[in-house]
Design an enzyme around this catalytic site. Structure first.
Site, PDB file in Angstrom:
ATOM      1  CD  GLU A  91      40.933 -14.510  19.582  1.00  0.00           C
ATOM      2  OE1 GLU A  91      41.611 -14.921  20.551  1.00  0.00           O
ATOM      3  OE2 GLU A  91      39.694 -14.397  19.620  1.00  0.00           O
ATOM      4  NE  ARG A 126      45.022 -20.165  22.855  1.00  0.00           N
ATOM      5  CZ  ARG A 126      43.787 -20.561  23.089  1.00  0.00           C
ATOM      6  NH1 ARG A 126      43.456 -21.821  22.859  1.00  0.00           N
ATOM      7  NH2 ARG A 126      42.882 -19.717  23.547  1.00  0.00           N
ATOM      8  CE  LYS A 169      38.637 -14.509  24.980  1.00  0.00           C
ATOM      9  NZ  LYS A 169      39.970 -14.905  24.494  1.00  0.00           N
TER      10      LYS A 169
END
Length: 217
Positions: A49, A53, A136
């Site tokens: 993943e 960011r 999640k």
């Protein structure tokens, strides 16, 4: 090609089940993308993943997507624009900290399997009503950790989770021992200091250790 929530969750579950830990990666330097992915995959963690960011994130996804044996997804999906950019960069799945109708619709329209975030029973029920049963759990530790997941699993046994946020070597085993946990997301397998030092052997060792963690069957 569009994807239904049910099909998206099925695919997300398959990807999550490839290894007990999904590395959550914040990568600043594109030149480290390929060797980092190679080290993690060689260590037994093929599902990666890459969080959106950093300015380099999309290019990192593009590079990592070319590494054999890997399944590269985009994390921190917030907007429909994020979804389209991630799909164009080569992401094969998406991860979000929460879920909005706009985000869910965008992922379904783009055919991008999504692992949507939920922290409460109400959020999980809302996603289940739409057709998502692989979620999640975020932020895991701040939302009650293992005890919260166990409590949610009582009335909602049909939902499975990938807890992320505060998961570490110290508590990963406790999360993975829960019947409603398929895998867990963690950043400790790719620490910034080892990436900066280009210690790919060290990262491969961390990945190998994480890959040996047992998941409740």
């Amino acid at each position: 090609m569009t994807i239904s929530p049910k099909a998206a969750s099925l695919r997300a579950r398959e990807i999550c089940a490839l290894a007990p830990i999904v590395p959550v990666l914040v990568v600043d330097d594109v030149t480290t993308a390929r060797p980092l992915a190679e080290a993690l995959i060689a260590g037994g963690l093929p599902t990666l993943e890459v969080t959106l960011r950093t300015p380099a994130a999309l290019e990192v996804i593009r590079v990592m997507s070319g590494v054999p044996g890997g399944h590269v997804g985009a994390g921190t999906l917030i907007t429909p624009e994020d979804v389209r950019a991630a799909k164009e960069a080569g992401a094969t799945f998406g991860v979000s900290p929460g879920a909005t109708d706009e985000l869910l619709a965008a992922c379904e329209a783009e055919g991008l399997p999504l692992l949507p975030g939920a922290a409460t029973a109400s959020e999980a029920m809302r996603l289940l009503a739409r057709g998502y049963d692989m979620l999640k759990f975020f932020p895991a530790e701040a939302s009650g950790g293992v005890s919260a997941l166990k409590a949610i699993g009582g009335p909602l046994p049909q939902i499975s989770f990938c807890p992320t946020g505060g998961v570490s070597t110290a508590n990963a085993g406790s999360y993975l021992a829960q019947q409603n946990v398929v895998c867990a997301g963690g950043s400790w397998v790719a620490p910034k200091d080892l990436i900066a030092a280009t210690d790919w052997a060290g990262i491969e060792t961390l990945a190998r250790n994480a890959a040996q963690l047992e998941v409740c069957k």
